[in-house]
Design a protein around this motif. Structure first.
Motif, PDB file in Angstrom:
ATOM      1  N   ASN A  68     -10.297   7.254   1.724  1.00  0.00           N
ATOM      2  CA  ASN A  68      -9.612   8.017   0.930  1.00  0.00           C
ATOM      3  C   ASN A  68     -10.120   7.814  -0.575  1.00  0.00           C
ATOM      4  O   ASN A  68      -9.460   7.051  -0.983  1.00  0.00           O
ATOM      5  CB  ASN A  68      -8.300   8.324   0.985  1.00  0.00           C
ATOM      6  CG  ASN A  68      -7.655   9.157   0.033  1.00  0.00           C
ATOM      7  OD1 ASN A  68      -7.360   8.618  -1.025  1.00  0.00           O
ATOM      8  ND2 ASN A  68      -7.731  10.493   0.141  1.00  0.00           N
ATOM      9  N   ALA A  69     -10.732   8.524  -1.191  1.00  0.00           N
ATOM     10  CA  ALA A  69     -11.404   8.439  -2.511  1.00  0.00           C
ATOM     11  C   ALA A  69     -11.005   9.901  -3.076  1.00  0.00           C
ATOM     12  O   ALA A  69     -11.741  10.371  -3.859  1.00  0.00           O
ATOM     13  CB  ALA A  69     -12.827   7.833  -2.744  1.00  0.00           C
ATOM     14  N   GLN A  95      -7.058   5.814   6.610  1.00  0.00           N
ATOM     15  CA  GLN A  95      -7.040   6.627   5.270  1.00  0.00           C
ATOM     16  C   GLN A  95      -7.677   7.873   5.399  1.00  0.00           C
ATOM     17  O   GLN A  95      -7.181   8.992   4.678  1.00  0.00           O
ATOM     18  CB  GLN A  95      -7.594   5.832   3.986  1.00  0.00           C
ATOM     19  CG  GLN A  95      -6.746   4.459   3.703  1.00  0.00           C
ATOM     20  CD  GLN A  95      -7.348   3.353   4.101  1.00  0.00           C
ATOM     21  OE1 GLN A  95      -7.552   3.241   5.591  1.00  0.00           O
ATOM     22  NE2 GLN A  95      -7.174   2.209   3.258  1.00  0.00           N
ATOM     23  N   ARG A 111      -3.772  -7.506  -4.955  1.00  0.00           N
ATOM     24  CA  ARG A 111      -4.963  -7.123  -4.164  1.00  0.00           C
ATOM     25  C   ARG A 111      -6.193  -7.589  -5.006  1.00  0.00           C
ATOM     26  O   ARG A 111      -6.321  -7.263  -5.913  1.00  0.00           O
ATOM     27  CB  ARG A 111      -4.807  -5.594  -3.925  1.00  0.00           C
ATOM     28  CG  ARG A 111      -3.789  -4.988  -3.101  1.00  0.00           C
ATOM     29  CD  ARG A 111      -4.002  -3.943  -2.328  1.00  0.00           C
ATOM     30  NE  ARG A 111      -5.143  -3.981  -1.436  1.00  0.00           N
ATOM     31  CZ  ARG A 111      -5.578  -2.870  -0.649  1.00  0.00           C
ATOM     32  NH1 ARG A 111      -5.100  -1.417  -1.301  1.00  0.00           N
ATOM     33  NH2 ARG A 111      -6.267  -2.873   0.063  1.00  0.00           N
ATOM     34  N   ASN A 138     -16.582  -1.232  -0.825  1.00  0.00           N
ATOM     35  CA  ASN A 138     -15.909  -0.329  -0.498  1.00  0.00           C
ATOM     36  C   ASN A 138     -15.356  -0.477   0.666  1.00  0.00           C
ATOM     37  O   ASN A 138     -15.591  -1.569   1.711  1.00  0.00           O
ATOM     38  CB  ASN A 138     -16.701   1.005  -0.507  1.00  0.00           C
ATOM     39  CG  ASN A 138     -15.873   2.111  -0.487  1.00  0.00           C
ATOM     40  OD1 ASN A 138     -15.124   2.419  -1.305  1.00  0.00           O
ATOM     41  ND2 ASN A 138     -16.126   3.203   0.403  1.00  0.00           N
ATOM     42  N   MET A 185       0.861  -1.257  -0.162  1.00  0.00           N
ATOM     43  CA  MET A 185      -0.153   0.118   0.101  1.00  0.00           C
ATOM     44  C   MET A 185       1.054   1.414  -0.026  1.00  0.00           C
ATOM     45  O   MET A 185       0.564   2.130   0.583  1.00  0.00           O
ATOM     46  CB  MET A 185      -1.188  -0.123   0.887  1.00  0.00           C
ATOM     47  CG  MET A 185      -1.876  -1.101   0.847  1.00  0.00           C
ATOM     48  SD  MET A 185      -3.324  -1.235   2.142  1.00  0.00           S
ATOM     49  CE  MET A 185      -4.365   0.003   2.060  1.00  0.00           C
ATOM     50  N   ALA A 192      -6.097   8.294  -4.424  1.00  0.00           N
ATOM     51  CA  ALA A 192      -6.711   7.000  -4.442  1.00  0.00           C
ATOM     52  C   ALA A 192      -6.657   6.902  -6.222  1.00  0.00           C
ATOM     53  O   ALA A 192      -7.418   5.534  -6.450  1.00  0.00           O
ATOM     54  CB  ALA A 192      -7.911   6.696  -3.759  1.00  0.00           C
ATOM     55  N   PHE A 193      -6.721   7.793  -6.926  1.00  0.00           N
ATOM     56  CA  PHE A 193      -6.693   7.728  -8.225  1.00  0.00           C
ATOM     57  C   PHE A 193      -5.463   8.488  -8.897  1.00  0.00           C
ATOM     58  O   PHE A 193      -4.652   8.698  -8.389  1.00  0.00           O
ATOM     59  CB  PHE A 193      -8.060   8.431  -8.682  1.00  0.00           C
ATOM     60  CG  PHE A 193      -9.336   7.397  -8.300  1.00  0.00           C
ATOM     61  CD1 PHE A 193      -9.792   6.765  -9.223  1.00  0.00           C
ATOM     62  CD2 PHE A 193      -9.700   7.691  -7.208  1.00  0.00           C
ATOM     63  CE1 PHE A 193     -11.099   5.899  -8.721  1.00  0.00           C
ATOM     64  CE2 PHE A 193     -10.844   6.836  -6.656  1.00  0.00           C
ATOM     65  CZ  PHE A 193     -11.359   5.994  -7.382  1.00  0.00           C
ATOM     66  N   GLY A 247     -16.454   6.284  -1.995  1.00  0.00           N
ATOM     67  CA  GLY A 247     -15.945   5.764  -3.392  1.00  0.00           C
ATOM     68  C   GLY A 247     -16.350   4.248  -3.531  1.00  0.00           C
ATOM     69  O   GLY A 247     -17.361   3.934  -2.850  1.00  0.00           O
ATOM     70  N   ALA A 248     -15.643   3.534  -4.360  1.00  0.00           N
ATOM     71  CA  ALA A 248     -15.954   2.184  -4.782  1.00  0.00           C
ATOM     72  C   ALA A 248     -14.778   1.532  -4.998  1.00  0.00           C
ATOM     73  O   ALA A 248     -14.287   2.121  -5.761  1.00  0.00           O
ATOM     74  CB  ALA A 248     -17.202   2.095  -5.413  1.00  0.00           C
ATOM     75  N   PHE A 294     -12.584  -4.480   3.458  1.00  0.00           N
ATOM     76  CA  PHE A 294     -13.873  -4.059   2.623  1.00  0.00           C
ATOM     77  C   PHE A 294     -14.980  -4.595   2.975  1.00  0.00           C
ATOM     78  O   PHE A 294     -14.972  -5.831   3.928  1.00  0.00           O
ATOM     79  CB  PHE A 294     -13.544  -4.430   1.048  1.00  0.00           C
ATOM     80  CG  PHE A 294     -12.442  -3.772   0.638  1.00  0.00           C
ATOM     81  CD1 PHE A 294     -12.204  -2.517   0.211  1.00  0.00           C
ATOM     82  CD2 PHE A 294     -11.256  -4.787   0.595  1.00  0.00           C
ATOM     83  CE1 PHE A 294     -11.201  -1.777  -0.325  1.00  0.00           C
ATOM     84  CE2 PHE A 294     -10.127  -3.958  -0.234  1.00  0.00           C
ATOM     85  CZ  PHE A 294      -9.874  -2.626  -0.495  1.00  0.00           C
ATOM     86  N   HIS A 350     -15.878   8.488   3.774  1.00  0.00           N
ATOM     87  CA  HIS A 350     -15.345   7.517   4.513  1.00  0.00           C
ATOM     88  C   HIS A 350     -14.082   7.105   3.690  1.00  0.00           C
ATOM     89  O   HIS A 350     -14.236   7.251   2.501  1.00  0.00           O
ATOM     90  CB  HIS A 350     -16.309   6.470   4.685  1.00  0.00           C
ATOM     91  CG  HIS A 350     -15.913   5.459   5.410  1.00  0.00           C
ATOM     92  ND1 HIS A 350     -15.931   5.545   6.942  1.00  0.00           N
ATOM     93  CD2 HIS A 350     -15.498   3.893   5.136  1.00  0.00           C
ATOM     94  CE1 HIS A 350     -15.305   4.390   7.338  1.00  0.00           C
ATOM     95  NE2 HIS A 350     -15.125   3.506   6.307  1.00  0.00           N
ATOM     96  N   ARG A 371      -2.222   3.054  -3.040  1.00  0.00           N
ATOM     97  CA  ARG A 371      -3.361   2.357  -2.815  1.00  0.00           C
ATOM     98  C   ARG A 371      -4.600   3.401  -3.488  1.00  0.00           C
ATOM     99  O   ARG A 371      -4.300   4.356  -3.920  1.00  0.00           O
ATOM    100  CB  ARG A 371      -3.567   2.154  -1.257  1.00  0.00           C
ATOM    101  CG  ARG A 371      -3.324   3.358  -0.541  1.00  0.00           C
ATOM    102  CD  ARG A 371      -4.130   4.332   0.402  1.00  0.00           C
ATOM    103  NE  ARG A 371      -5.568   4.259   0.253  1.00  0.00           N
ATOM    104  CZ  ARG A 371      -6.075   5.116  -0.535  1.00  0.00           C
ATOM    105  NH1 ARG A 371      -5.351   6.498  -0.884  1.00  0.00           N
ATOM    106  NH2 ARG A 371      -7.552   5.073  -0.557  1.00  0.00           N
ATOM    107  N   GLY A 372      -5.775   2.669  -3.244  1.00  0.00           N
ATOM    108  CA  GLY A 372      -7.064   3.310  -3.805  1.00  0.00           C
ATOM    109  C   GLY A 372      -7.439   2.740  -5.213  1.00  0.00           C
ATOM    110  O   GLY A 372      -6.370   2.431  -6.026  1.00  0.00           O
ATOM    111  N   ALA A 373      -8.553   2.390  -5.402  1.00  0.00           N
ATOM    112  CA  ALA A 373      -9.023   1.566  -6.553  1.00  0.00           C
ATOM    113  C   ALA A 373      -8.307   2.107  -8.099  1.00  0.00           C
ATOM    114  O   ALA A 373      -7.856   1.294  -8.626  1.00  0.00           O
ATOM    115  CB  ALA A 373     -10.670   1.627  -6.732  1.00  0.00           C
TER     116      ALA A 373
HETATM  117  O1  MRU Z   1      -7.374  -0.337   0.879  1.00  0.00           O
HETATM  118  P1  MRU Z   1      -7.347   0.779  -0.007  1.00  0.00           P
HETATM  119  O2  MRU Z   1      -7.080   1.804   0.607  1.00  0.00           O
HETATM  120  O3  MRU Z   1      -6.891   0.754  -1.366  1.00  0.00           O
HETATM  121  O4  MRU Z   1      -9.070   1.157  -0.235  1.00  0.00           O
HETATM  122  C1  MRU Z   1      -9.599   1.567  -1.233  1.00  0.00           C
HETATM  123  C2  MRU Z   1     -10.195   2.591  -1.278  1.00  0.00           C
HETATM  124  O5  MRU Z   1      -9.483   3.731  -1.557  1.00  0.00           O
HETATM  125  C3  MRU Z   1     -11.318   2.683  -0.610  1.00  0.00           C
HETATM  126  O6  MRU Z   1     -11.945   1.703  -0.169  1.00  0.00           O
HETATM  127  C4  MRU Z   1     -12.284   3.965  -1.184  1.00  0.00           C
HETATM  128  O7  MRU Z   1     -13.135   4.394  -0.560  1.00  0.00           O
HETATM  129  C5  MRU Z   1     -12.718   3.437  -2.679  1.00  0.00           C
HETATM  130  S1  MRU Z   1     -12.177   4.566  -3.964  1.00  0.00           S
HETATM  131  C6  MRU Z   1     -10.431   4.499  -3.973  1.00  0.00           C
END
Ligand code: MRU
Length: 346
Positions: A152-153, A190, A91, A241, A48, A157-158, A229-230, A317, A150, A51-53
């Motif tokens: 970090n989105a 986060q 992951r 999430n 991590m 995270a992008f 986020g998701a 999650f 909730h 991290r973040g989707a």
């Molecule tokens: O475990 P992470 O920090 O990689 O979690 C993913 C996320 O960032 C969250 O679940 C977030 O709300 C989803 S949007 C990136």
């Protein structure tokens, strides 16, 4: 996004190296991490550092491109196929990771150059889609809104802008008065570490709240809307999430607070029928048992914060059923979380 006057993306590629903002060091230190090989990028995703989707999606795409660049001539296809497996094993929950690896792998069948171009394209699309999500989401935010989020989105995270925070950035840009409640988001915090750092950096008024404060805040009429986020969205609109999202959605429904999910369509897994089919990552118990911070002399320390000898459980999650979600903000517009509307996006 700008950090100390300089524009950064969360992750990018130069030559055969992948560079990323080291999220394990934030908010205490702003450091760029270099991953020279696909093995290094896998390590960065697993631990991590990134991290973040969307960010792990972009990093995974770059890792696949690195594998094509580094594959030895005498064992070329075995090497890239093994790399694909290794990257996909980093992951399991975020859909964007699998989506990116698949696209770059396919492009790499044509040529190595195509693999690199495709990986860059995925990162560019992620930034572009996040921007669009911000524009659409901003339409939902009224002047004076108090928004809870909730995890970090955000842009960390992008690749840029983020999803849940992107509408907040656009609302701020259009001079709306907004206030953000940031769930701390244990165990990795986060929210407290990354979202708070981003909002402070963007001069957006906010406060960090304990994870268990949501019901109190909403019962007191202190929250006007929630945006999260998701990591993966199923065909029926169920949303995976960060752990803790589901209970916030139940509370929001109880108190009539609109609950929005912001995500690009690349997060929707049309082959996944419902949330029941989403694999939930279980992470090390150490993330619950220990916390990292800085001491009075600014030294980074990791300390035990639980009863010595107790074990911990760490599901990363949870899945929020579609019935709790008011709408999904995508780069193509805001939709209801149901099969019919989701199908129309593809
Ligand atoms: O475990 P992470 O920090 O990689 O979690 C993913 C996320 O960032 C969250 O679940 C977030 O709300 C989803 S949007 C990136």
């Amino acid at each position: 996004m700008k950090v100390k006057g300089k524009v950064y993306r969360t992750v990018w590629m130069e030559g055969s190296s992948v560079f990323m903002i080291d999220q394990n060091m934030l908010p205490f230190e702003f450091r760029i991490h270099e991953a020279k090989t696909y093995f290094d990028t896998c390590f960065a995703i697993t631990t991590m550092i990134i991290r973040g989707a969307g960010a792990i999606g972009a990093a995974a795409g770059y890792a696949m491109a690195q594998a094509f660049l580094g594959a030895p001539e005498n064992d070329y296809w075995n090497y890239v196929e093994q790399a694909k497996e290794d990257i996909e094993a980093t992951r399991p929950t975020a859909r964007n990771l699998f989506y990116a690896v698949e696209r770059v792998f396919k492009a790499g069948k044509v040529s190595v150059e195509d693999a690199v171009v495709e990986a860059r394209k995925i990162a560019d699309e992620d930034a572009r889609d996040s921007r669009k999500i911000g524009e659409f989401g901003n339409e939902l935010i009224k002047d004076g809104s108090r928004i809870e989020t909730h995890c970090n989105a955000g842009w960390l995270a992008f690749v840029d802008y983020g999803t849940a925070l992107s509408p907040i950035y656009f609302a701020r840009k259009s001079r709306k008065k907004i206030f953000v409640y940031v769930d701390e988001t244990r165990p990795r915090s986060q929210g407290a570490r990354l979202t708070a750092w981003e909002l402070k950096n963007g001069r957006i008024p906010h406060v960090i709240v304990p994870d268990n404060a949501g019901a109190y805040l909403m019962s007191q009429g202190m929250v006007d809307m929630m945006i999260v986020g998701a990591d993966r969205i199923a065909k029926n609109g169920d949303v995976a999430n960060k752990i803790g999202t589901f209970e916030k959605a139940i509370i929001a429904k109880e108190f009539g607070v609109p609950f929005y999910v912001a995500a690009p369509t690349s997060t929707i897994d049309i082959k996944c029928k419902s949330g029941k089919n989403i694999i939930i990552e279980n992470r090390s118990e150490d993330e619950v048992l220990y916390q990292t911070g800085i001491d009075k002399n600014n030294n980074i320390e990791t300390i035990l914060v639980c009863s010595p000898g107790s074990k911990a459980l760490n599901p990363a999650f949870d899945v929020t059923p579609a019935k709790y979600i008011t709408g999904i903000i995508t780069e193509k517009g805001i939709i209801k979380p149901d099969r019919v509307e989701i199908k129309k996006l593809f």
